[in-house]
Structure formats: structure tokens, C-alpha cells
Design an enzyme around this catalytic site. Structure first.
Site, PDB file in Angstrom:
ATOM      1  N   ASP A   1      -4.582  -1.042  -1.272  1.00  0.00           N
ATOM      2  CA  ASP A   1      -5.637  -1.311  -1.863  1.00  0.00           C
ATOM      3  C   ASP A   1      -6.379  -1.270  -2.811  1.00  0.00           C
ATOM      4  OD1 ASP A   1      -8.342  -2.390   0.261  1.00  0.00           O
ATOM      5  OD2 ASP A   1      -8.616  -0.781   0.062  1.00  0.00           O
TER       6      ASP A   1
ATOM      7  N   GLU B   1      -3.513  -5.767  -3.967  1.00  0.00           N
ATOM      8  CA  GLU B   1      -4.342  -6.077  -3.624  1.00  0.00           C
ATOM      9  C   GLU B   1      -5.631  -6.033  -4.759  1.00  0.00           C
ATOM     10  OE1 GLU B   1      -8.473  -6.871  -1.559  1.00  0.00           O
ATOM     11  OE2 GLU B   1      -7.946  -5.024  -2.347  1.00  0.00           O
TER      12      GLU B   1
END
EC number: 2.4.1.18
Length: 645
Positions: free
Chosen positions: A309, A352
């Protein structure tokens, strides 16, 4: 778990060297010492004045079980006899300021159910895995040249019981896995399952990185869930957050009263985007904590991949008005990926990342960050902006649908239609579509057709498969009652047929990361907002022609250039009546007319449906036609590739 006695550990190894089994030292381990069964507690608190273990067993009295400091750099340890599994505990830390603070164990493998915050003694050993067949099959496949369809979900809001309570890990195995198998997804990607205090952080603001959240059961229950996924051929990807953590008082924040896991410098410690603090990725102990954690999930939970993330937030400092790269983070990510792929070369490490940082999916020995996949955020943003535009104005932003092919092979991409785009007032995918009720469904079918035929692996957030009308509500489950409505049933049927077609069609995934796998037929028809292209597999006879019409107009006898095959069949048309469309389909076999068009050797004349995608497959093998220079016709893209990992 092979517990290492602290006194036997090389004094400086954890503090100065790459040590990726730190979970074997730290945490609470059930052991036998001097013929007495009990628990060995070990923790790192470099600036603590004194440490003790507290719990129900000593009535939370921090004077009773004082810990021994075993390294000058702040490793503390204590063996307490006669403590058993399921005992709750915390560390009582006397700070240099003289305060006593109570902290959960950073290395605990289990925790109390929120709102309680204590750690729980748990023996993580003992689960008997049954996924050897899965491991063998995975070794035989390439993560680059196989179909990949990822179903992203939030464990707590996919489905709830009638009384509103959560399904457990074991219950979700019974509910979710048959659904995923029915839809032919290859993987599920679960939003973070590390222990976290606040439900609405969705797990992204964790306190217990080694503890699978107790909301859904025990660590062994989660192992069972993963085992069952593997039994049915489903890979499991976890969202993982190595960039920042929450500031809850019982967690990692100011662990010993001073910055321990976070940066000391306030300018870079705080993460204003989420109100969290950033891990100090330049500190060896923090790197060992995080990389050990990644390997822990791989080894003990048999996870098949991580979606890392907020990589963009890691790569650059948060300093106001500055965009300066964080070399600590760059170095950490490379070290992380090297460690992960040394453990499992078939693992999925997905970044990401919304930046233009180069070589994210290139190996570290080529100067890259070392991931093997990256979310294509640019594609997602451009395509959704295009789809939200009124159809009559799409011709003015035509380039948003073609721009992605200029960089499609610069990285190994996953195309994400993720949770981030269907929450916080952004509307669901269906409700983003302009127009009336019928138009919305037609355009969502069109979007999915373009999604599955564009180069790149696929990821869809839960609910999109049947046209969830409301945006994602994290405290509620999906609107399963929508299956009572005909158009949603049509959408669901269409999605299942589309994903089945994708999986059985090698041209749609075999050369995802090679420019040989894509060629525009016509990328410039902005006036009609029609795009046509070829997807190509390893074999020249493996080819599909895709035509997408992003307006409501219907076109008869529309000429489309095609590779030189004799006949074509329409294998999917999103406007078919069985999908809720108007029925403007091409039922008959299409004979290729041997007249060049669109720089192709032949062409077909087809009906192009409103807001529709038509996919054509050649019936016979190529006839070996010759170009003017005498060479064989070959499908080729005009973009260049950096090459694969």
C-alpha cells in the site's frame, strides 16, 4: 516456530545486520525452560528505563514481573513459568521521563477483540496444511503469462449474517470460496487483516503487524481459510502497509516513550495524509521488523502475494512544498523485494504506486525497485474520467483511452477497478455512468469489455460484478438483494461470461507484458468514439479483434480492418439481449473481404451496437498471406517494451 534464546543471539545481529527471523526472538513464545513450561517474553525498547510484563496473571501489577535487559541496544526478556495459551498481557514500560505506559506486543501473533487492546499468548504452531498440490501447480506456471483475475474484497463487509454480525474466517471459507470459484477469479485480494483498533480504517492503520485480526477468529482459522482457497485453486493476496502506522496509545507509536519505530525528526515523522506516523525505514531494527513480518505471513499463512500500500507516499518525503525522494524507502523496498523473491520466486509483489517512478517492476540488479507488478493508476483514472463524461463530449477527450498504450509495457501492470474509486462520494462504477437506467448498464458492460481486452492483469472490487448501485459502505454488506432485479442479473451473467471468455482466450493474457500482444486497428476515430484493436497470443493464429463503441449510435456495415483470416465469428457482444442489451449482434459468420483496410490485409463489415463491445475470433488459421516486401503478415505493435522481469 524455532524460538531462539536471547542470550544465544549474536549481540548486534538484530541491530546491525539483516535478520529476517526476528519473530523467533521477539514476542511471547510458549517454551520449556529448566523443565518448567511457561512463556518467554522478549521485546525491543531501546530507551526504556525499566520493563515488565503485566496481565491477569499478576493483576496488572508492573512491579511483579520485571524484565531483564539483555543487550545494550534495548532488548528485554523474561521467562514466566506456568502461563498458558490464551493468557492476555501487555508490556509496562517505565520511560526515561519516569512515566509508566502500557503497550501491546509488537510481535504478538494474536490480540484481544477490539475495543480491548491487550495481546494474547497463542501457539501459532500446529496447523496441518493440505496445499502441497497448490504449491506444485503454482511452480509450473508463470505469473506473467497466465490469466489473472483478482477479486478485491473487504472481509468485514462482503457479506454479513442476518443479525449484522461478522462471518468468521472459517465461515467465510464456506461462503466466499464457492462464489469466487463460480466467477472464475484466480485470486482474492483482501484488504489488511493485521490487527487494527478502528474498523473504519479498513485495516490500513495497524497496531499488530504479526496478529491476524481477531475480529474473525484465531490465526489457525485464517490458515484454514487460506488452505481452503488453495484447495480450490484460488491464490490469496494480502494488502500490506509497511509505510506508516496508527498513533493509538497501545500500539507502536512512541513505543518506549520516544520515537522507536517512527522517525525522530518531526518533519518526516508525521504523515498528514492519514494522521499516522511513518516507519523509520532507515533504521535496521525497523527494517528487520517489517521484512521479518512479510516473510512471517508467507511462511506461516502461505500467502501468495502482497499488494504493498501507498508506495507513492513512501518514495517521497511528506515535507510541505517539496518532492524529494526518500532514499531510506527506496533502499528498503529493494531489500524487501530481494528477501521476498529469495523466499518464493513465484510470489506476487504488487506496488500501489501513482507516481512516474521508473523501473518499479524491474529487478533490483537492473536498478529497479524489484516488484513484479504495479497497479496502473493512470489507466484507471483516465478511463473512469472518460466514462463519466457525457457520450457526446467523449470525442474531445479521446486521448484518455489511448494514452495508456504509450506506456503499457514500461512496467508489468495490473488494471485496478479498486475500492478507492467507489467510496467517499465517488459513486459506484455503475452510477458513474451517465445517462438513463439502460444507458448505465450498457456502458458498464462496455467498460468491462474494454477492461478485459486491454493489456494488463485484472482486479475488480467486490460488488462490481453484479452492478452494485450504491457506492461501497464499509459498515454494511453488499446489496445482495439487487439480484432480485433483472438488469443486475443480466449484468452478473454478462460478467461471468466475460471472465470465462477472458480465461479461455490466450490472446487476452499470454502477451500482456509484450508489445507483440497488442496492435491498434483504429485509434483515431474520435468523431464516432470507436476504438478497434487486435490482441495476439504466442501463436499467430491466436488473435482476437475488439471493437468498442462509446456512444449510443448503432452502425450497420461498419468496416473494420482485420488480419488475413478467411472467416470471423463474434464470440461476445455486450449488447446481446441475454445481457440486457438491445440485440444489435452479429449472429452470422463474417467473411473477411480481401481488400486492405486500416493497414490490415482484409476487412469485415459488422454491426456495431450502441454502447457496445464486439469481440471477433478468426475461424480458420491464417493463409500465410504476403506483404508487398514478400514477408508474412505479422501482428505487431508500434510501442517498445522494457522487457519482463
Amino acid at each position: 516456530m524455532n524460538v531462539i534464546n536471547c542470550e544465544e543471539v549474536k549481540r548486534d545481529e538484530f541491530h546491525t545486520e539483516k535478520y529476517y527471523e526476528s519473530y523467533n526472538i521477539f514476542g511471547a513464545h510458549i517454551v520449556t525452560e529448566d523443565e518448567m513450561r511457561g512463556v518467554r517474553f522478549t521485546v525491543w525498547a531501546p530507551h526504556a528505563k525499566a520493563m515488565s510484563v503485566v496481565g491477569d496473571f499478576n493483576e496488572w501489577d508492573y512491579e511483579q514481573h520485571k524484565m531483564l535487559q539483555v543487550t545494550e541496544e534495548g532488548i528485554w526478556s523474561l521467562f514466566i513459568p506456568h502461563i498458558e495459551e490464551k493468557e492476555i498481557y501487555k508490556y509496562a514500560i517505565e520511560t526515561m521521563a519516569g512515566d509508566v505506559i502500557f503497550k501491546a506486543d509488537p510481535y504478538a501473533v494474536y490480540a484481544e477483540v477490539r475495543p480491548n487492546t491487550a495481546s494474547v499468548v497463542f501457539d501459532i504452531k500446529g496447523y496441518e496444511w493440505n496445499d502441497k498440490n497448490w504449491s506444485r501447480k503454482k511452480k509450473k506456471k508463470s505469473v506473467y503469462k497466465e490469466a489473472m483475475t483478482v477479486y478485491e474484497l473487504h472481509f468485514g463487509s462482503w457479506k454479513k449474517k442476518e443479525d449484522g454480525t461478522l462471518y468468521s474466517y472459517r465461515e467465510m471459507a464456506e461462503e466466499l470460496i464457492p462464489y469466487v470459484v463460480e466467477h472464475q477469479f484466480t485470486h482474492i485480494e483482501i484488504m489488511p487483516l493485521v490487527e487494527h483498533p478502528y474498523d473504519r480504517s479498513w485495516g490500513y492503520q495497524g497496531t499488530g503487524y504479526y496478529a491476524a485480526t481477531s475480529r474473525f477468529g484465531t490465526p489457525h482459522d485464517l490458515m484454514h481459510f487460506v488452505d481452503e482457497c488453495h484447495k480450490y485453486g484460488i491464490g490469496v493476496i494480502l494488502d500490506w502497509v509497511p509505510g506508516h502506522f496508527c498513533k493509538d496509545a497501545h500500539g507502536l507509536y512512541l513505543f518506549d516513550g520516544t520515537p522507536t519505530y517512527e522517525y525522530k525528526d518531526k518533519d518526516v515523522q508525521e504523515n498528514p495524509v492519514w494522521g499516522t506516523v511513518n516507519f523509520d525505514l532507515g533504521k535496521r531494527e525497523v527494517r528487520n521488523f517489517l521484512i521479518s513480518n512479510a516473510l512471517f505471513w508467507m511462511r506461516y499463512f502461505h500467502i501468495d502475494g502482497f499488494r504493498v500500500d501507498a508506495v507513492a507516499n513512501m518514495l517521497y518525503w511528506n515535507k510541505e512544498g517539496q518532492e524529494q525522494s526518500n532514499e531510506h524507502a527506496v533502499s528498503f523496498l529493494r531489500e524487501l523485494n530481494e528477501a521476498v523473491f529469495a523466499e518464493d520466486e513465484d510470489f506476487l509483489m504488487t506496488a500501489e504506486d501513482s507516481t512516474a517512478w521508473p523501473l518499479v517492476t524491474a529487478p533490483t540488479y537492473e536498478g529497479g525497485l524489484g516488484f513484479n507488478y504495479k497497479w496502473n493508476m493512470g489507466w484507471m483514472n483516465d478511463v473512469l474520467k472518460y466514462m463519466e463524461c457525457a457520450p457526446e463530449y467523449r470525442k474531445y477527450i479521446h486521448e484518455k483511452m489511448t494514452f495508456s498504450l504509450l506506456y503499457a509495457y514500461s512496467e508489468n501492470f495490473i488494471l485496478p477497478l479498486s475500492h478507492d474509486e467507489v467510496v467517499h462520494g465517488k459513486k459506484s462504477l455503475l452510477n458513474k455512468m451517465p445517462g438513463d437506467y439502460w444507458d448505465k448498464f450498457a456502458q458498464l458492460r462496455l467498460l468491462y469489455g474494454y477492461f478485459f481486452t486491454h493489456p494488463g492483469k485484472k482486479l475488480l472490487f467486490m460488488g462490481g460484478e453484479f452492478g452494485q448501485f450504491d457506492e461501497w459502505k464499509d459498515l454494511e454488506d453488499l446489496d445482495w438483494n439487487l439480484h432480485d432485479f433483472e438488469m443486475h442479473r443480466y449484468m452478473h451473467d454478462y460478467f461471468k461470461e466475460l471472465i470465462a471468455l477472458y480465461k479461455r482466450s490466450k490472446p487476452l493474457w499470454q502477451l500482456d507484458h509484450s508489445p507483440e500482444g497488442f496492435q491498434w486497428i483504429d485509434a483515431n476515430n474520435n468523431e464516432q468514439s470507436i476504438f478497434s484493436f487486435i490482441r495476439q497470443g504466442d501463436k499467430q493464429e491466436d488473435a482476437l479483434v475488439v471493437v468498442c463503441n462509446f456512444t449510443k449510435a448503432t452502425y450497420e456495415n461498419y468496416k473494420v480492418g482485420v488480419p488475413d483470416f478467411e472467416y470471423y465469428n463474434e464470440v461476445l457482444n455486450s449488447d446481446a439481449e441475454q445481457y440486457g442489451g438491445s440485440g444489435q449482434v452479429n449472429k452470422k459468420r463474417l467473411k473477411a473481404i480481401q481488400e486492405p483496410f486500416h493497414n490490415q490485409a482484409a476487412h469485415v463489415e459488422i454491426t456495431i451496437p450502441p454502447f457496445g463491445v464486439s469481440i471477433l475470433r478468426p475461424v480458420k488459421t491464417r493463409k500465410g498471406s504476403k506483404k508487398q516486401d514478400g514477408s508474412k503478415t505479422k501482428v505487431r505493435s508500434n510501442v517498445t517494451s522494457r522487457g519482463k522481469r
